[in-house]
Design a protein around this motif. Sequence first.
Motif, PDB file in Angstrom:
ATOM      1  N   ASN A 291       0.824  -1.116  -0.163  1.00 27.95           N
ATOM      2  CA  ASN A 291      -0.054  -0.076   0.004  1.00 27.95           C
ATOM      3  C   ASN A 291       0.985   1.326  -0.050  1.00 27.95           C
ATOM      4  OD1 ASN A 291      -2.451  -1.449   0.187  1.00 27.95           O
ATOM      5  ND2 ASN A 291      -2.230  -1.674   2.281  1.00 27.95           N
ATOM      6  N   GLN A 292       0.402   2.161  -0.881  1.00 25.52           N
ATOM      7  CA  GLN A 292       1.362   3.365  -1.311  1.00 25.52           C
ATOM      8  C   GLN A 292       0.143   4.629  -0.904  1.00 25.52           C
ATOM      9  OE1 GLN A 292       3.697   4.276  -4.543  1.00 25.52           O
ATOM     10  NE2 GLN A 292       5.056   5.511  -3.401  1.00 25.52           N
ATOM     11  N   SER A 293       0.487   5.438  -0.263  1.00 22.10           N
ATOM     12  CA  SER A 293      -0.284   6.597  -0.458  1.00 22.10           C
ATOM     13  C   SER A 293      -0.451   7.268  -1.536  1.00 22.10           C
ATOM     14  CB  SER A 293      -0.105   7.670   0.637  1.00 22.10           C
ATOM     15  OG  SER A 293       1.173   8.298   0.340  1.00 22.10           O
ATOM     16  N   SER A 294      -1.667   7.752  -1.916  1.00 23.22           N
ATOM     17  CA  SER A 294      -1.745   8.265  -3.470  1.00 23.22           C
ATOM     18  C   SER A 294      -0.902   9.554  -3.445  1.00 23.22           C
ATOM     19  CB  SER A 294      -3.236   8.692  -3.489  1.00 23.22           C
ATOM     20  OG  SER A 294      -3.871   9.488  -2.348  1.00 23.22           O
ATOM     21  N   SER A 295      -0.787  10.405  -2.199  1.00 22.60           N
ATOM     22  CA  SER A 295       0.063  11.755  -2.434  1.00 22.60           C
ATOM     23  C   SER A 295       1.391  11.359  -2.782  1.00 22.60           C
ATOM     24  CB  SER A 295      -0.093  12.317  -1.132  1.00 22.60           C
ATOM     25  OG  SER A 295       0.384  11.529   0.104  1.00 22.60           O
TER      26      SER A 295
ATOM     27  N   ILE B 173       7.546  -5.610  -9.262  1.00 22.75           N
ATOM     28  CA  ILE B 173       6.115  -4.983  -9.037  1.00 22.75           C
ATOM     29  C   ILE B 173       5.619  -5.611 -10.406  1.00 22.75           C
ATOM     30  CG2 ILE B 173       4.714  -2.896  -9.402  1.00 22.75           C
ATOM     31  CD1 ILE B 173       5.963  -3.409  -6.582  1.00 22.75           C
ATOM     32  N   ASP B 174       4.375  -6.173 -10.339  1.00 16.00           N
ATOM     33  CA  ASP B 174       3.585  -6.619 -11.562  1.00 16.00           C
ATOM     34  C   ASP B 174       2.698  -5.563 -11.956  1.00 16.00           C
ATOM     35  OD1 ASP B 174       4.719  -9.216 -11.306  1.00 16.00           O
ATOM     36  OD2 ASP B 174       3.212 -10.106 -10.195  1.00 16.00           O
ATOM     37  N   PHE B 175       1.836  -4.984 -11.340  1.00 17.99           N
ATOM     38  CA  PHE B 175       1.157  -3.977 -11.713  1.00 17.99           C
ATOM     39  C   PHE B 175       0.426  -3.107 -10.486  1.00 17.99           C
ATOM     40  CE2 PHE B 175      -1.869  -7.040 -10.121  1.00 17.99           C
ATOM     41  CZ  PHE B 175      -2.896  -6.460  -9.311  1.00 17.99           C
ATOM     42  N   THR B 176       0.026  -1.881 -10.722  1.00 20.88           N
ATOM     43  CA  THR B 176      -0.407  -1.120  -9.664  1.00 20.88           C
ATOM     44  C   THR B 176      -2.060  -0.745  -9.990  1.00 20.88           C
ATOM     45  OG1 THR B 176       1.647   0.076  -9.790  1.00 20.88           O
ATOM     46  CG2 THR B 176      -0.320   1.281  -8.784  1.00 20.88           C
ATOM     47  N   GLU B 177      -2.791  -1.008  -8.779  1.00 24.07           N
ATOM     48  CA  GLU B 177      -4.412  -0.784  -8.802  1.00 24.07           C
ATOM     49  C   GLU B 177      -4.643   0.392  -9.612  1.00 24.07           C
ATOM     50  OE1 GLU B 177      -6.835  -2.670  -8.819  1.00 24.07           O
ATOM     51  OE2 GLU B 177      -6.221  -4.273  -7.303  1.00 24.07           O
ATOM     52  N   PRO B 178      -5.516   0.492 -10.614  1.00 27.53           N
ATOM     53  CA  PRO B 178      -5.812   1.890 -11.138  1.00 27.53           C
ATOM     54  C   PRO B 178      -6.811   2.683 -10.346  1.00 27.53           C
ATOM     55  CG  PRO B 178      -7.313   0.059 -12.270  1.00 27.53           C
ATOM     56  CD  PRO B 178      -6.409  -0.441 -11.169  1.00 27.53           C
ATOM     57  N   VAL B 179      -7.187   2.069  -9.148  1.00 28.20           N
ATOM     58  CA  VAL B 179      -8.065   3.104  -8.205  1.00 28.20           C
ATOM     59  C   VAL B 179      -7.395   3.313  -6.770  1.00 28.20           C
ATOM     60  CG1 VAL B 179     -10.097   2.253  -9.411  1.00 28.20           C
ATOM     61  CG2 VAL B 179      -9.258   1.163  -7.493  1.00 28.20           C
ATOM     62  N   VAL B 180      -7.921   4.354  -6.103  1.00 27.45           N
ATOM     63  CA  VAL B 180      -7.442   4.589  -4.812  1.00 27.45           C
ATOM     64  C   VAL B 180      -8.415   4.164  -3.667  1.00 27.45           C
ATOM     65  CG1 VAL B 180      -7.012   6.565  -3.053  1.00 27.45           C
ATOM     66  CG2 VAL B 180      -6.180   6.647  -5.519  1.00 27.45           C
ATOM     67  N   ASP B 181      -8.302   3.494  -2.873  1.00 27.13           N
ATOM     68  CA  ASP B 181      -9.175   3.069  -1.779  1.00 27.13           C
ATOM     69  C   ASP B 181      -9.646   4.291  -1.056  1.00 27.13           C
ATOM     70  OD1 ASP B 181     -10.253   1.904   0.616  1.00 27.13           O
ATOM     71  OD2 ASP B 181      -9.066   0.283   0.426  1.00 27.13           O
ATOM     72  N   GLU B 182     -10.641   4.388  -1.063  1.00 31.10           N
ATOM     73  CA  GLU B 182     -11.437   5.555  -0.383  1.00 31.10           C
ATOM     74  C   GLU B 182     -11.533   5.733   0.969  1.00 31.10           C
ATOM     75  OE1 GLU B 182     -16.033   3.874  -0.594  1.00 31.10           O
ATOM     76  OE2 GLU B 182     -15.548   5.531  -2.053  1.00 31.10           O
ATOM     77  N   ASN B 183     -11.215   4.513   1.584  1.00 36.20           N
ATOM     78  CA  ASN B 183     -11.215   4.125   3.152  1.00 36.20           C
ATOM     79  C   ASN B 183      -9.898   4.776   3.830  1.00 36.20           C
ATOM     80  OD1 ASN B 183     -13.969   3.515   3.483  1.00 36.20           O
ATOM     81  ND2 ASN B 183     -13.053   1.378   2.675  1.00 36.20           N
ATOM     82  N   THR B 184      -8.602   4.109   2.964  1.00 35.64           N
ATOM     83  CA  THR B 184      -7.469   4.663   3.231  1.00 35.64           C
ATOM     84  C   THR B 184      -6.480   5.452   2.572  1.00 35.64           C
ATOM     85  OG1 THR B 184      -6.684   2.721   1.890  1.00 35.64           O
ATOM     86  CG2 THR B 184      -7.233   2.181   4.151  1.00 35.64           C
ATOM     87  N   GLY B 185      -7.121   5.777   1.385  1.00 32.19           N
ATOM     88  CA  GLY B 185      -6.188   7.041   0.715  1.00 32.19           C
ATOM     89  C   GLY B 185      -5.067   6.042  -0.164  1.00 32.19           C
ATOM     90  N   THR B 186      -5.170   4.880  -0.134  1.00 29.25           N
ATOM     91  CA  THR B 186      -3.713   4.307  -0.736  1.00 29.25           C
ATOM     92  C   THR B 186      -4.179   3.792  -2.060  1.00 29.25           C
ATOM     93  OG1 THR B 186      -4.156   2.469   0.453  1.00 29.25           O
ATOM     94  CG2 THR B 186      -2.957   4.064   1.403  1.00 29.25           C
TER      95      THR B 186
END
Length: 404
Positions: free
Chosen positions: A218-222, A259-272
């Motif tokens: 998990n990496q923060s979107s910022s 790293i295989d891939f990165t999710e294209p969405v941000v988790d709205e609960n954690t911001g990651t």
Amino acid sequence: MPAGRWIGAVAACALLASCGGSEEQAGQGGPGGPGGAPMTVGYVTVDQTSVPIVADLAGRTSAYESSEVRPQVSGVIRKRMFEQGSIVHAGQTLYQIDPDPYEASLSEAQANLQSAQATLEAAQAKADRYKPLADMEAISRQDYTDARSQARQAAAAVAQAKAAIRTARINLNYTTVPAPITGRIGRSIATVGALVTANQADPLTTIQRLDPIYVDINQSSSDLLSLRRALASGDTVPSKAKVRLTLEDGEDYGRVGTIDFTEPVVDENTGTVTLRATFPNPEGLLLPGMYVTAHIAQAIERDAYLVPQQAVTRDPKGNATILVVGPDNKVVPRNVKAPRTQGAFWVVTDGLKPGDKIIVQGTAKVRPGQPVKAVPANTPEKLTSGQPKQGGGTESGAANGNKD
């Protein structure tokens, strides 16, 4: 001379001698002061280098493949044919469900097929006999049509009987429950003699493939936005995202993942944002559900400087300053940008030039503009700095003796 006058003269001479000594000592000065030897400091020379941008992120392991084994027919379990916790292979039989009811259903379907085929033969023969009679108008056209329709219905009944046989064979095959994937099997939920039903909610057991294994990070979107802006600026270039792991006991895992891939969405609960990495796991050391720390080199920052942390000071606003040996060996302060650390170093991105001599030892004892005697850091030889030593003369310790 009277004794009283003689004692007074001696005291006056002692006072004058004392004053003269103080004036002489003040004229000479101490180390680094007016008239004294310059302070000895240790420095390191910096040059531009490429520094990987390493992120330390929390992660959790998950199985590469996971399958919950469920029965596809109802019945009583007769045998369990695997050892719990062992490695099973795709297609290997795990359970044997009582096949007797399904063998009977198959026999019934085969008998129905024979009956349908006999009916088809009679109906087809009747239709064949009626055709020339209808052409000669010896029988009505309707009788021939009815006979032909009955033959077609009999043919359809044969097809239905064949389909019923196929279904019965499939159900009979389902009485042996195979492993859908290769992996390590868990405990058996159902025991011998238990009644199971088709597609029940509770699995009989679970199989997981653990080599390779996934690590979801998990990496923060910022932070992800900052990285993408840095890549867009051109000062930072992407790197092949290699990942290392630190396990829960603080030890390094020892193997490198990607790293295989990165999710294209941000988790709205954690911001990651979730990044999924794949790691080899031949020894089975990593198990699903483990918490780990992932160290990811996501990009490489070009033209940066690595400066020892003890050389950087910050004011109450967080601005970073470094002391540099300038012209005439005088101390020059530099305001720099040091956004992050890399091990024992600050990564400086602005404010320095190649070849600058950064003071790393003795920084607490010098002031901007003060002349110093600069030597490479941790120099073992003793250097004169104007400090008095026993037996006369002056001496100072090694450069590392002037550490903060």
